[in-house]
Design a protein around this motif. Structure first.
Motif, PDB file in Angstrom:
ATOM      1  N   VAL A  96      30.337  24.024  17.410  1.00 54.00           N
ATOM      2  CA  VAL A  96      30.432  25.325  16.760  1.00 54.00           C
ATOM      3  C   VAL A  96      31.733  25.394  15.984  1.00 54.00           C
ATOM      4  CG1 VAL A  96      30.546  27.808  17.151  1.00 54.00           C
ATOM      5  CG2 VAL A  96      29.088  26.396  18.584  1.00 54.00           C
TER       6      VAL A  96
ATOM      7  N   ALA B 186      35.333  30.252  19.672  1.00 54.15           N
ATOM      8  CA  ALA B 186      33.878  30.419  19.620  1.00 54.15           C
ATOM      9  C   ALA B 186      33.264  29.596  20.744  1.00 54.15           C
ATOM     10  CB  ALA B 186      33.337  29.953  18.270  1.00 54.15           C
ATOM     11  N   SER B 187      32.202  30.113  21.299  1.00 53.46           N
ATOM     12  CA  SER B 187      31.491  29.391  22.342  1.00 53.46           C
ATOM     13  C   SER B 187      29.999  29.510  22.069  1.00 53.46           C
ATOM     14  CB  SER B 187      31.827  29.951  23.721  1.00 53.46           C
ATOM     15  OG  SER B 187      31.423  31.296  23.809  1.00 53.46           O
ATOM     16  N   TYR B 188      29.221  28.683  22.726  1.00 56.75           N
ATOM     17  CA  TYR B 188      27.779  28.732  22.536  1.00 56.75           C
ATOM     18  C   TYR B 188      27.069  28.441  23.845  1.00 56.75           C
ATOM     19  CZ  TYR B 188      27.724  23.615  22.422  1.00 56.75           C
ATOM     20  OH  TYR B 188      27.848  22.289  22.743  1.00 56.75           O
ATOM     21  N   GLN B 189      25.821  28.863  23.878  1.00 61.25           N
ATOM     22  CA  GLN B 189      24.977  28.602  25.034  1.00 61.25           C
ATOM     23  C   GLN B 189      23.638  28.104  24.504  1.00 61.25           C
ATOM     24  OE1 GLN B 189      24.115  32.021  27.421  1.00 61.25           O
ATOM     25  NE2 GLN B 189      23.108  30.839  28.995  1.00 61.25           N
TER      26      GLN B 189
ATOM     27  N   TYR C 285      22.389  37.995  13.308  1.00 55.77           N
ATOM     28  CA  TYR C 285      23.806  38.226  13.582  1.00 55.77           C
ATOM     29  C   TYR C 285      24.041  39.707  13.862  1.00 55.77           C
ATOM     30  CZ  TYR C 285      28.857  38.361  12.995  1.00 55.77           C
ATOM     31  OH  TYR C 285      30.191  38.538  13.191  1.00 55.77           O
TER      32      TYR C 285
ATOM     33  N   ARG D 113      17.812  33.072  12.270  1.00 57.16           N
ATOM     34  CA  ARG D 113      19.179  33.410  12.662  1.00 57.16           C
ATOM     35  C   ARG D 113      19.349  34.920  12.546  1.00 57.16           C
ATOM     36  NH1 ARG D 113      20.859  30.242   7.642  1.00 57.16           N
ATOM     37  NH2 ARG D 113      20.517  31.758   6.019  1.00 57.16           N
TER      38      ARG D 113
END
Length: 107
Positions: free
Chosen positions: A87, A95-98, A57, A55
């Motif tokens: 998420v 918040a969004s994710y791909q 950031y 991970r």
């Protein structure tokens, strides 16, 4: 009279400071921190494991890259369409994710 105003004002400012301090103080997660590369079982019949392998950031852009390794325990095929993520953040924010799926075949 002046002493009463000073004492009352000091108490009022102390209460306001404590209230603001509780809103600004960092909060702790209710979930235990899982070390990297620790496999956790998931699914209805627990025939597969997932492990967070890395991970990274970026605080300036508020961007997190997390890599997971999904592996079947019994050699069966795992359909990537059936894996879903949710998420969440510590504070309420959008918040969004791909998901980028990588297929690695080992012989």
């Amino acid at each position: 009279m002046q002493r009463k105003l000073i004492i009352s004002g000091t108490l009022f400012l102390t209460m306001i400071g404590l209230l603001v301090g509780t809103r600004v103080a960092p909060s702790k997660s209710r979930f235990a921190d899982t070390p990297l590369n620790t496999a956790e079982s998931f699914g209805n019949d627990s025939n597969a494991t997932i492990a967070l392998t890395s991970r990274k950031y970026n605080a300036k852009q508020q961007f997190l890259v997390a890599r997971f390794k999904v592996a079947p325990q019994s050699g069966q095929y795992i359909d990537p369409k059936n894996i879903k993520f949710k998420v969440r953040t510590l504070t309420k924010q959008d918040a969004s994710y791909q998901v980028i799926r990588l297929l690695i075949i080992t012989l």
